[in-house]
Design an enzyme around this catalytic site. Sequence first.
Site, PDB file in Angstrom:
ATOM      1  N   ASP A 108      -2.942 -10.313   8.913  1.00  0.00           N
ATOM      2  CA  ASP A 108      -2.113 -10.312   9.579  1.00  0.00           C
ATOM      3  C   ASP A 108      -1.040 -10.649  10.584  1.00  0.00           C
ATOM      4  O   ASP A 108      -0.497  -9.394  10.989  1.00  0.00           O
ATOM      5  CB  ASP A 108      -2.430  -8.742   9.719  1.00  0.00           C
ATOM      6  CG  ASP A 108      -2.807  -7.780   8.208  1.00  0.00           C
ATOM      7  OD1 ASP A 108      -2.331  -7.896   7.182  1.00  0.00           O
ATOM      8  OD2 ASP A 108      -3.596  -6.743   8.340  1.00  0.00           O
ATOM      9  N   ARG A 140     -11.935   2.687   7.614  1.00  0.00           N
ATOM     10  CA  ARG A 140     -11.077   2.753   7.375  1.00  0.00           C
ATOM     11  C   ARG A 140     -11.121   4.067   6.366  1.00  0.00           C
ATOM     12  O   ARG A 140     -10.113   4.259   5.426  1.00  0.00           O
ATOM     13  CB  ARG A 140     -10.081   1.733   6.728  1.00  0.00           C
ATOM     14  CG  ARG A 140      -7.888   1.991   6.744  1.00  0.00           C
ATOM     15  CD  ARG A 140      -7.414   0.946   5.866  1.00  0.00           C
ATOM     16  NE  ARG A 140      -7.045   0.933   6.362  1.00  0.00           N
ATOM     17  CZ  ARG A 140      -5.406   0.071   5.398  1.00  0.00           C
ATOM     18  NH1 ARG A 140      -5.647   0.109   4.154  1.00  0.00           N
ATOM     19  NH2 ARG A 140      -4.106   0.301   5.791  1.00  0.00           N
ATOM     20  N   CYS A 153      -6.176 -10.745  -0.259  1.00  0.00           N
ATOM     21  CA  CYS A 153      -6.365 -10.612   1.257  1.00  0.00           C
ATOM     22  C   CYS A 153      -7.267  -9.895   1.098  1.00  0.00           C
ATOM     23  O   CYS A 153      -7.755  -9.004   0.359  1.00  0.00           O
ATOM     24  CB  CYS A 153      -4.763  -9.571   0.806  1.00  0.00           C
ATOM     25  SG  CYS A 153      -4.565  -9.098   2.849  1.00  0.00           S
ATOM     26  N   ASP A 177      -6.189  -6.979  -2.084  1.00  0.00           N
ATOM     27  CA  ASP A 177      -6.620  -6.448  -1.016  1.00  0.00           C
ATOM     28  C   ASP A 177      -7.568  -6.207  -1.248  1.00  0.00           C
ATOM     29  O   ASP A 177      -8.342  -5.272  -2.108  1.00  0.00           O
ATOM     30  CB  ASP A 177      -5.451  -4.995  -0.245  1.00  0.00           C
ATOM     31  CG  ASP A 177      -5.402  -5.728   1.378  1.00  0.00           C
ATOM     32  OD1 ASP A 177      -5.858  -5.937   1.689  1.00  0.00           O
ATOM     33  OD2 ASP A 177      -4.742  -5.212   1.554  1.00  0.00           O
ATOM     34  N   LYS A 227      -0.849  -7.392  -5.282  1.00  0.00           N
ATOM     35  CA  LYS A 227      -1.333  -8.197  -4.081  1.00  0.00           C
ATOM     36  C   LYS A 227      -2.877  -8.327  -4.300  1.00  0.00           C
ATOM     37  O   LYS A 227      -3.120  -5.897  -4.322  1.00  0.00           O
ATOM     38  CB  LYS A 227      -0.750  -8.124  -2.896  1.00  0.00           C
ATOM     39  CG  LYS A 227      -2.044  -8.306  -1.975  1.00  0.00           C
ATOM     40  CD  LYS A 227      -0.563  -8.129  -0.614  1.00  0.00           C
ATOM     41  CE  LYS A 227      -0.898  -8.398   1.307  1.00  0.00           C
ATOM     42  NZ  LYS A 227      -0.261  -7.672   2.158  1.00  0.00           N
ATOM     43  N   ASP A 275       0.563  -1.156  -0.207  1.00  0.00           N
ATOM     44  CA  ASP A 275       0.009  -0.020   0.103  1.00  0.00           C
ATOM     45  C   ASP A 275       0.471   1.427  -0.126  1.00  0.00           C
ATOM     46  O   ASP A 275       1.782   1.369   0.872  1.00  0.00           O
ATOM     47  CB  ASP A 275      -0.994  -0.252   1.187  1.00  0.00           C
ATOM     48  CG  ASP A 275      -1.903   0.986   1.183  1.00  0.00           C
ATOM     49  OD1 ASP A 275      -1.809   1.915   0.274  1.00  0.00           O
ATOM     50  OD2 ASP A 275      -2.937   0.841   2.062  1.00  0.00           O
TER      51      ASP A 275
END
Length: 761
Positions: free
Chosen positions: A557, A452, A535, A487, A485, A376
């Site tokens: 995580d 988030r 993920c 997510d 990846k 990220d």
Amino acid sequence: MPITFNKQNMTFTINTENTTYQMAVVEYGLLTHLYYGQRVKNGTDLTYLLNRYAAARASTYNEIPYEEFEKGAARLCPQARFQEYSTFGIGDRRTPCLIGRFANGGGTIDLRYHSHKIIHSKPALMGLPSVYANENEKAHTLIIKMKDKAEKLFVELYYSIIDGHDMIMRSQKIINKTGKPFFINSALSFNLDIRRSDLDLISLYGKSNNERYMDRAPLKHGKFSTDSTAGATSNFSSPAFMVCEHNADEEHGECYGAVLMYSGNFVASAELDYNDRVRLTMGINPTTFNWKLKNNEEFTTPEVILGYTDKGIGQLSRNYHDIIRYNVCRGKWKKEQRPVLTNNWEATVFEFNTDKLVEIAKDAKAFGVDMLVVDDGWFGHRDWDNTSLGDWYVDKKKLPGGMEDLCKRINDLDMKLGLWFEPEMISEDSDLYRAHPDWAIKVPNRAPMRSRWQYVLDITRQEVRDYIIDMISKVIGCCPIAYIKWDMNRNITDAYSLNLKADEQGEFYHRYVLGVYDMFEQIIERFPNLLIESCCGGGGRFDAGIMYYSPQIWTSDNTDPIHRLKIQYGTSLFYPISTMGAHVAYAPNINTYHNATVLQRGVVAMAGTFGYELDPMHETEESMAQMLKMTQLYKKHYFTINHGDYYRVLSPYDQQTVITRIDAWQFVSKDKKSALLSIVQMDNVNDPNEIFIKLKGLDPNKNYKLFAYSDGLENTRPFKSIIKEEELGVFSGEVLMKAGLHYSLIRGDNRTSLIEIDEVE
Ligand code: DGJ
């Protein structure tokens, strides 16, 4: 033939190598389940199970089909009968698979046998992931078509098997020919009625940072259910369970399993009724589902993989591992050796630039790493998690030369580059949101929930999916990106699509999952060699559905090796090692401050898709050397670990003796020529007691040479951690399995050993 239809007694029999499944069409076209269990001889007629059982259990309050009314016979009573595919409204009081309403508001669905066919292939499911047969494998499918007694509503029941696998894949197609809409309230993927009550249920539960803990408890009368309403499979629960005999263990006992190939809201239930029978169900969660099936339309339920064995939990797990890694996972990476990666998330979080990334890669190369994954923060102006999702273009402040320059510098090190995306999300502070605020889901006239800081994109809309995929493709296509990846960092709330009518809003969650699958498929089509790791805020979308698109998934995580033991043990009940993302992270761990040795972190990460997640700058020369050893060991044993058989030897869930708690597991190559035993002491040990660990899966007639790598300490101040290497001698497979391997506990905190076991002539 593995699937047969007997015209005389109207039975369908499905035989895999070690299991038999039988059902029968009885009077008036009713379809009844008879048996699922150990393989019985070809041609065995099990219809006696219906007569004896159902007649004995019916009571005054049980409904019977109207055709039977005159005779008053109880054997066809839906509540007493074993149902093959139960529907609501006809008196079966257990959880039904299908609940719905016809256009007149009536909710009775009375399905009768219409026709059937047996084909010698395994059809794919439209828009959904499903098990497939490889070129060298033979598959067989039974399709039983049922029709409602009054209306032109059809349900096709699919049962598929693939030679060499003790598994049955089930799904259904609901076909509306009524001339009007049919409203589906629930369409579960299967029900399985089992004729016994002395069973334990093994299910998985968890939370963020502690996903897929194992739970085991005897079934009680009533219903146990576990589900998700998060929009994804979730960190809290898992669409997979087993029921087994009370005394079943890793090697013994009858066990049934069900694994759903679905990545959204699901429900799984196990119900023990007053007649001491068990019904298992699993499928799309009806709590968040309503589907308006228009005339001439079809609805396909997700596929469930059913398994049975009388050889214990370990065998059932291995059966699932094989079918998932070879018949669910696709693409070149299911067989080819995958690169060992290092991910910069725990190393830098959002603070990095090209030079820093190149430095991490270069240092990690020294301990054998093949690929740098930039997590990220490389796009938009994402210096924190409150911005830029949806702006999938390079942040030139961090990567001044763009992705091309970073990629070139990484490739010049003879390493690959991987990138993080979160394709389903949008930040309020993003160019995408400013241009398309209506793409973020929300219910009209209500302020949406934030999580988030971000919103969920309405990927039920084709134009939204295509736009995002194009944007992502530009980045992946601009230079040789080898891995992504994928997510998903928030759960779904405010489910609503501007594209759906009011009476179609109940379709949102399922359409969302179909949208996710479509996006994955588009990326795979455009970049067939890309390795995709999925993920979801840790391991929140870890299921057999997503494995069809991404052969590895970030497991959690939580990177503390001791915490990982329970997570990975629970996950291994159904899912293969090759799917479990696992990294060697910092010591002390960033979350738990636990100070594990390199060997321990390495051994635990080896029970997964081994990689790293740290900045080598903080490592000593000594630990770098140990990391190199771990990478080399992983690469050396790659095929045994990822393509061998996995055995759980000791359990982290057992409160073992006063000596210490120990977890141990083993990988054995399919030809039984080599194996690897991992032992992790879960406590601090002050007394080097000895124990004997009985190994598994070896050939009793072969001799094996054992070589150990163990945590040791040099008694200096401060203590220096060393990896002690020693030959343990030659033993027969029989002795290692029956008498056990002599193992001396190692003094210290959570010590670990890795033992190579290789055949000697
Ligand atoms: C959640 C993932 O599980 C982490 O590994 C990391 O990729 C962060 N998201 C980044 O936001």
